[in-house]
Design a protein around this motif. Structure first.
Motif, PDB file in Angstrom:
ATOM      1  N   GLU A 153      72.669 -11.333  78.727  1.00 40.68           N
ATOM      2  CA  GLU A 153      72.314  -9.971  78.296  1.00 40.68           C
ATOM      3  C   GLU A 153      71.952  -9.956  76.807  1.00 40.68           C
ATOM      4  OE1 GLU A 153      74.208  -5.446  78.171  1.00 40.68           O
ATOM      5  OE2 GLU A 153      75.375  -7.108  78.973  1.00 40.68           O
ATOM      6  N   ALA A 154      72.725 -10.680  76.007  1.00 39.65           N
ATOM      7  CA  ALA A 154      72.453 -10.723  74.564  1.00 39.65           C
ATOM      8  C   ALA A 154      71.121 -11.416  74.280  1.00 39.65           C
ATOM      9  CB  ALA A 154      73.590 -11.445  73.841  1.00 39.65           C
ATOM     10  N   ILE A 155      70.864 -12.521  74.966  1.00 37.56           N
ATOM     11  CA  ILE A 155      69.615 -13.256  74.734  1.00 37.56           C
ATOM     12  C   ILE A 155      68.414 -12.423  75.165  1.00 37.56           C
ATOM     13  CG2 ILE A 155      68.260 -15.291  75.364  1.00 37.56           C
ATOM     14  CD1 ILE A 155      70.887 -16.835  75.586  1.00 37.56           C
ATOM     15  N   ASP A 156      68.545 -11.690  76.261  1.00 36.17           N
ATOM     16  CA  ASP A 156      67.458 -10.809  76.694  1.00 36.17           C
ATOM     17  C   ASP A 156      67.077  -9.831  75.585  1.00 36.17           C
ATOM     18  OD1 ASP A 156      67.334 -12.016  79.164  1.00 36.17           O
ATOM     19  OD2 ASP A 156      68.431 -10.433  80.232  1.00 36.17           O
ATOM     20  N   LYS A 157      68.076  -9.307  74.907  1.00 34.39           N
ATOM     21  CA  LYS A 157      67.811  -8.351  73.822  1.00 34.39           C
ATOM     22  C   LYS A 157      67.210  -9.052  72.607  1.00 34.39           C
ATOM     23  CE  LYS A 157      71.431  -5.171  75.348  1.00 34.39           C
ATOM     24  NZ  LYS A 157      72.752  -4.573  75.082  1.00 34.39           N
ATOM     25  N   ILE A 158      67.706 -10.239  72.317  1.00 38.94           N
ATOM     26  CA  ILE A 158      67.164 -10.997  71.193  1.00 38.94           C
ATOM     27  C   ILE A 158      65.701 -11.360  71.450  1.00 38.94           C
ATOM     28  CG2 ILE A 158      67.306 -13.223  69.987  1.00 38.94           C
ATOM     29  CD1 ILE A 158      70.376 -13.008  70.367  1.00 38.94           C
ATOM     30  N   ARG A 159      65.381 -11.673  72.683  1.00 40.44           N
ATOM     31  CA  ARG A 159      63.995 -12.034  73.003  1.00 40.44           C
ATOM     32  C   ARG A 159      63.029 -10.887  72.723  1.00 40.44           C
ATOM     33  NH1 ARG A 159      61.563 -16.077  75.414  1.00 40.44           N
ATOM     34  NH2 ARG A 159      63.446 -17.021  76.263  1.00 40.44           N
ATOM     35  N   PHE A 169      64.276 -17.921  67.448  1.00 47.38           N
ATOM     36  CA  PHE A 169      65.696 -17.615  67.329  1.00 47.38           C
ATOM     37  C   PHE A 169      66.542 -18.768  67.835  1.00 47.38           C
ATOM     38  CE2 PHE A 169      64.708 -13.184  66.574  1.00 47.38           C
ATOM     39  CZ  PHE A 169      65.842 -12.687  65.918  1.00 47.38           C
ATOM     40  N   LEU A 170      67.518 -19.183  67.033  1.00 46.92           N
ATOM     41  CA  LEU A 170      68.566 -20.096  67.461  1.00 46.92           C
ATOM     42  C   LEU A 170      69.786 -19.247  67.792  1.00 46.92           C
ATOM     43  CD1 LEU A 170      66.626 -22.064  65.997  1.00 46.92           C
ATOM     44  CD2 LEU A 170      68.643 -23.343  65.248  1.00 46.92           C
ATOM     45  N   VAL A 171      70.237 -19.334  69.034  1.00 45.62           N
ATOM     46  CA  VAL A 171      71.370 -18.530  69.486  1.00 45.62           C
ATOM     47  C   VAL A 171      72.531 -19.468  69.799  1.00 45.62           C
ATOM     48  CG1 VAL A 171      72.207 -16.850  71.160  1.00 45.62           C
ATOM     49  CG2 VAL A 171      69.793 -16.836  70.479  1.00 45.62           C
ATOM     50  N   GLU A 172      73.605 -19.362  69.011  1.00 49.39           N
ATOM     51  CA  GLU A 172      74.767 -20.223  69.229  1.00 49.39           C
ATOM     52  C   GLU A 172      75.740 -19.572  70.203  1.00 49.39           C
ATOM     53  OE1 GLU A 172      77.033 -22.714  66.099  1.00 49.39           O
ATOM     54  OE2 GLU A 172      78.362 -21.005  66.502  1.00 49.39           O
ATOM     55  N   VAL A 173      76.146 -20.358  71.213  1.00 48.04           N
ATOM     56  CA  VAL A 173      77.120 -19.894  72.194  1.00 48.04           C
ATOM     57  C   VAL A 173      78.331 -20.810  72.148  1.00 48.04           C
ATOM     58  CG1 VAL A 173      75.302 -18.950  73.666  1.00 48.04           C
ATOM     59  CG2 VAL A 173      76.155 -21.268  74.089  1.00 48.04           C
ATOM     60  N   LEU A 238      70.639 -26.631  60.915  1.00 50.37           N
ATOM     61  CA  LEU A 238      69.574 -26.932  61.869  1.00 50.37           C
ATOM     62  C   LEU A 238      68.410 -25.962  61.692  1.00 50.37           C
ATOM     63  CD1 LEU A 238      68.436 -28.459  64.294  1.00 50.37           C
ATOM     64  CD2 LEU A 238      69.780 -26.948  65.787  1.00 50.37           C
ATOM     65  N   ALA A 239      68.727 -24.689  61.514  1.00 52.16           N
ATOM     66  CA  ALA A 239      67.683 -23.684  61.298  1.00 52.16           C
ATOM     67  C   ALA A 239      66.888 -23.982  60.026  1.00 52.16           C
ATOM     68  CB  ALA A 239      68.305 -22.297  61.213  1.00 52.16           C
ATOM     69  N   ASP A 240      67.585 -24.373  58.969  1.00 54.14           N
ATOM     70  CA  ASP A 240      66.917 -24.709  57.709  1.00 54.14           C
ATOM     71  C   ASP A 240      65.984 -25.905  57.885  1.00 54.14           C
ATOM     72  OD1 ASP A 240      68.240 -22.662  56.438  1.00 54.14           O
ATOM     73  OD2 ASP A 240      69.816 -23.944  55.603  1.00 54.14           O
ATOM     74  N   GLU A 250      59.016 -18.434  61.843  1.00 55.00           N
ATOM     75  CA  GLU A 250      60.044 -17.685  61.110  1.00 55.00           C
ATOM     76  C   GLU A 250      61.334 -17.855  61.892  1.00 55.00           C
ATOM     77  OE1 GLU A 250      61.185 -13.190  59.498  1.00 55.00           O
ATOM     78  OE2 GLU A 250      59.308 -13.521  60.604  1.00 55.00           O
ATOM     79  N   VAL A 251      62.281 -18.598  61.333  1.00 54.73           N
ATOM     80  CA  VAL A 251      63.481 -18.994  62.067  1.00 54.73           C
ATOM     81  C   VAL A 251      64.647 -18.060  61.749  1.00 54.73           C
ATOM     82  CG1 VAL A 251      65.066 -20.880  62.590  1.00 54.73           C
ATOM     83  CG2 VAL A 251      62.692 -21.388  61.954  1.00 54.73           C
ATOM     84  N   LYS A 252      65.292 -17.578  62.794  1.00 57.88           N
ATOM     85  CA  LYS A 252      66.460 -16.718  62.652  1.00 57.88           C
ATOM     86  C   LYS A 252      67.627 -17.298  63.455  1.00 57.88           C
ATOM     87  CE  LYS A 252      64.344 -13.525  60.232  1.00 57.88           C
ATOM     88  NZ  LYS A 252      64.721 -13.241  58.823  1.00 57.88           N
ATOM     89  N   VAL A 253      68.840 -16.964  63.023  1.00 52.48           N
ATOM     90  CA  VAL A 253      70.051 -17.465  63.675  1.00 52.48           C
ATOM     91  C   VAL A 253      70.912 -16.296  64.148  1.00 52.48           C
ATOM     92  CG1 VAL A 253      72.243 -18.681  63.305  1.00 52.48           C
ATOM     93  CG2 VAL A 253      70.120 -19.627  62.381  1.00 52.48           C
ATOM     94  N   THR A 254      71.396 -16.404  65.380  1.00 48.39           N
ATOM     95  CA  THR A 254      72.370 -15.441  65.899  1.00 48.39           C
ATOM     96  C   THR A 254      73.553 -16.217  66.482  1.00 48.39           C
ATOM     97  OG1 THR A 254      70.713 -13.777  66.449  1.00 48.39           O
ATOM     98  CG2 THR A 254      72.835 -13.615  67.569  1.00 48.39           C
ATOM     99  N   VAL A 255      74.752 -15.924  66.007  1.00 49.22           N
ATOM    100  CA  VAL A 255      75.966 -16.539  66.540  1.00 49.22           C
ATOM    101  C   VAL A 255      76.705 -15.483  67.351  1.00 49.22           C
ATOM    102  CG1 VAL A 255      78.154 -17.658  65.972  1.00 49.22           C
ATOM    103  CG2 VAL A 255      76.125 -18.117  64.564  1.00 49.22           C
ATOM    104  N   LEU A 256      76.776 -15.696  68.657  1.00 47.90           N
ATOM    105  CA  LEU A 256      77.387 -14.683  69.527  1.00 47.90           C
ATOM    106  C   LEU A 256      78.907 -14.620  69.371  1.00 47.90           C
ATOM    107  CD1 LEU A 256      75.280 -15.035  72.794  1.00 47.90           C
ATOM    108  CD2 LEU A 256      74.953 -13.495  70.846  1.00 47.90           C
TER     109      LEU A 256
END
Length: 328
Positions: A153-159, A169-173, A238-240, A250-256
């Motif tokens: 659900e979170a990734i769907d919103k991030i997409r 987007f890098l999404v850490e789980v 890793l994002a850097d 354009e790289v962004k990071v989200t840590v759930l």
């Protein structure tokens, strides 16, 4: 084991997971069904040492099957790692005439329970409650399915945001040692890449894949990263690195983070927790001890703690192939 079981106790230990309350409910109600008394222990092994007991009956656990977390609460216990602490815990059980113990948690919980059982020969059954699904001998652990749904659900919103702004987007789980959450949620959410501890993809292959995606017309991408992945020191580094190597992104990071632990448990987790909770009481009545109750091929099974703790749960390698194919 020839101990006559008249009274049991149940506790939750380690990290909480959605469905723990459903498991407690099943334990308490099967105890009542089987004419056993049942106590709950607050704050896991620490509460066992500090004598934090409460009598539980069928009405004590009403309206909790839908609640996340654990109403008995959980805690890490350094005191339980000492012989003196475990002796005090045992004395508290005996003072309340408790004949057996059911523990709900992960491998750390089972490790402590196994030591306790061997020292004092008290019957103990484990119920696997952890979102990581990393316990050997069971196909699923309580909370895993709910965590997957939360992540997807979170990734769907991030997409939505990634597509709107042409971002990567890098999404850490969660998954320090196991990639089940990352692999399954990555496939379910349509991630372009999935990084897991069991497979070291390597930075060169990752960059090559992202460049290939860019050339194929993809202007945004999602990479799901298990926290224990081997590429880079952490997700930020890793994002850097990607940003420096591929400046067109354009790289962004989200840590759930701990959002994965919370929330109302899914139907699957409620049913699983109910089956395992009932199975734990059944195991005690059948004279079993020092085992985990799990699920394998839709059947309840009993797995010795040593195998559950020390055995290596294999990742479904076919899913890695599926992920490679559907992400192209």
């Amino acid at each position: 084991m020839n101990t006559k079981i008249n009274k049991i106790a149940v506790l939750t230990s380690g990290g909480d997971s959605p469905g723990m309350n459903a498991a407690i409910r099943a334990v308490v109600r099967n105890a009542a069904f089987s004419n056993l008394e049942c106590d709950g222990i607050y704050r896991g092994f620490q509460g066992l040492i500090e004598n934090e007991f409460v009598e539980l009956g069928p009405r004590s656990v009403k309206n909790i099957i839908n609640r996340g977390g654990t109403f008995l609460k959980s805690a890490r216990s350094k005191d339980f790692m000492t012989k003196e602490g475990r002796q005090k815990a045992y004395d508290n059980l005996k003072s309340r005439n408790i004949d057996a113990l059911i523990v709900i948690g992960g491998d750390g919980t089972f490790t402590g329970a196994s030591v306790f059982n061997k020292e004092f020969d008290i019957p103990i059954i484990g119920v696997p409650g952890t979102i990581d699904n990393d316990i050997n001998g069971t196909d699923f652990t309580i909370g895993y399915d709910t965590a997957l749904n939360t992540v997807v659900e979170a990734i769907d919103k991030i997409r939505d945001t990634a597509s709107s702004h042409d971002r990567l987007f890098l999404v850490e789980v969660m998954g320090r040692d196991a990639g089940d959450i990352a692999l399954n949620s990555g496939i379910g959410a349509g991630a372009e890449e999935i990084l897991i501890p069991e497979e070291n993809m390597g930075v060169d292959r990752l960059l090559e894949s992202l460049q290939k995606s860019r050339k194929s017309g993809k202007t945004s991408s999602i990479i799901v990263v298990a926290e224990g992945d081997q590429i880079g020191k952490n997700i930020t580094s890793l994002a850097d690195f990607i940003q420096t190597s591929l400046p067109e992104y354009e790289v962004k990071v989200t840590v759930l983070g701990h959002t994965q632990r919370g929330g109302s448990p899914s139907c699957f987790d409620r049913v699983l927790a109910s089956r395992l909770g009932v199975g734990a009481v059944d195991a005690l009545l059948e004279g079993k001890s020092n085992v985990m109750v799990g699920i394998s091929h839709k059947k309840v099974v009993y797995v010795p703690f040593d195998i559950a703790i020390n055995g290596q749960k294999k990742l479904d390698t076919d899913l890695i192939r599926v992920a490679d194919i559907v992400s192209t």
